[in-house]
Design a protein around this motif. Structure first.
Motif: not given
Length: 401
Positions: A69, A140, A183
């Motif tokens: 991450k 993302e 998220r």
């Protein structure tokens, strides 16, 4: 204790610096793919670029989740997006030193999807694999918008629509469906809109993914986007234009596309995209209500689609909207059961709001001013098709009255 903390911070900075260099190397790899003919790259080199991507995005075991991450967050770091990559990041040796290459706010996915390669070539296969890695391993990236004055707001979703790549759109949709709401909130997925001045007078002028799909006239892409990348049929852009407004403006800019625009308007307003797909079946009444609403919505210039069609001298669109089966302006009434009487709502014609024409080749400006009625428009604007409006039965009746 203090020494231990300092050591951990120092190690973190070293790792971060190492990862950033790896990311810049990935950008350099994409440049190599884009310029494969110029660099004379062989298949082995292309495979090594793919392996670089696979190594960086490798998930690893559960214990490495936090590390991964942290690594992914650097993909959106301003130091990367506003920075450059140099010869030391390039995967090949060159006889002459190359200029440092700016990243210009492109994420890796946006840069990868911007590359045009020969169909059915090794580069196309390699690039396709890389795009799939980026989409599935870091979702993302799919909706992350470019923050660049000229191209502000464009996302990989827009590029997939422009390329009419239904396969990648479906992969994007599937990936986003599985991601946790915390998220990546649904509002962020459905709220993307490109607003850069470079998009003016192009299919990107509509800004929203659904609007771009409409201006591409690709019905299958439109249906996929509506299912997965739009909050509804009535989405609007930064000018307050819905997809009908955008289609009218596009017809004005591209007269040769008028028939395509009319066909797309029919497809949208008559909800021909509603299929037996469960997603559409559950929402079909809501969608039909939104389709009717499209004709009544006003943009930031206070113009609804009928008013805009008149202002942009789009008689065939004006006629299509007035005579449409939506019963917004036109309906059929049966008096004695033997014949149908056509009834038009002429209120809009009498109070039609029109704006002064924007100067050509300049970015469209939003104006809030007193507008003319449709009759004043016919008198003051001596256009070639003004007689078409004047001869249209509902308008003719107003004039006679």
């Amino acid at each position: 204790m203090e020494n231990t903390e300092l050591t951990q911070k120092s190690l973190g900075k070293v790792k971060s610096s190492k990862w950033k260099d790896m990311i810049r190397k990935l950008y350099a790899g994409l440049e190599t793919i884009a310029r494969v003919e110029e660099y004379k790259i062989d298949d082995k080199m292309l495979e090594s670029i793919t392996k670089d991507f696979e190594r960086f995005f490798e998930i690893g075991n559960k214990n490495s989740t936090q590390t991964v991450k942290a690594k992914f967050r650097l993909l959106f770091d301003n130091e990367i997006l506003d920075g450059k990559f140099t010869d030391q990041h390039r995967a090949i040796s060159l006889l002459e030193k190359q200029e440092d290459s700016p990243i210009n706010g492109d994420t890796l996915l946006l840069r990868a999807m911007s590359i045009n390669v020969e169909k059915e070539s090794a580069q196309e296969n390699i690039l396709g694999n890389i795009i799939q890695i980026l989409v599935t391993k870091c979702p993302e990236l799919i909706v992350f918008a470019k923050d660049n004055p000229g191209y502000k707001g464009i996302t990989p979703v827009h590029l997939a629509i422009l390329k009419e790549d239904i396969d990648i759109l479906k992969i994007m949709a599937s990936t986003l469906q599985e991601i946790d709401e915390l998220r990546l909130p649904k509002e962020k997925i459905q709220g993307i809109c490109a607003v850069g001045p470079v998009f003016q007078d192009t299919v990107m002028m509509s800004g929203t993914p659904l609007g771009v799909a409409a201006l591409k006239f690709n019905k299958e892409v439109f249906a996929v986007v509506l299912q997965h990348f739009a909050s509804g049929l009535d989405v609007t852009n930064d000018k307050g234009d819905n997809i009908v407004h955008s289609l009218i403006k596009y017809a004005y800019l591209q007269p040769d596309k008028l028939n395509d625009v009319l066909e797309m308007l029919s497809f949208v307003l008559h909800c021909k995209f509603v299929t037996k797909d469960p997603i559409f079946e559950e929402k079909k009444w809501k969608i039909r209500k939104q389709a009717r609403k499209l004709l009544m919505m006003t943009n930031k210039e206070k113009l609804n689609p009928l008013q805009l069609a008149a202002k942009r001298q789009q008689f065939r669109i004006f006629e299509f909207i007035m005579q449409g089966e939506s019963q917004v302006y036109h309906s059929r009434e049966s008096g004695d059961g033997l014949f149908n009487e056509e009834v038009y709502d002429i209120t809009e014609i009498e109070t039609l709001n029109l704006e002064e024409d924007a100067e050509e080749n300049e970015e469209e400006q939003i104006k809030h001013e007193q507008h003319e009625s449709v009759l004043e428009y016919l008198v003051h604007h001596q256009t070639n098709n003004a007689f078409l409006f004047a001869d249209f039965m509902p308008v003719k009746e107003v004039i006679r009255g």
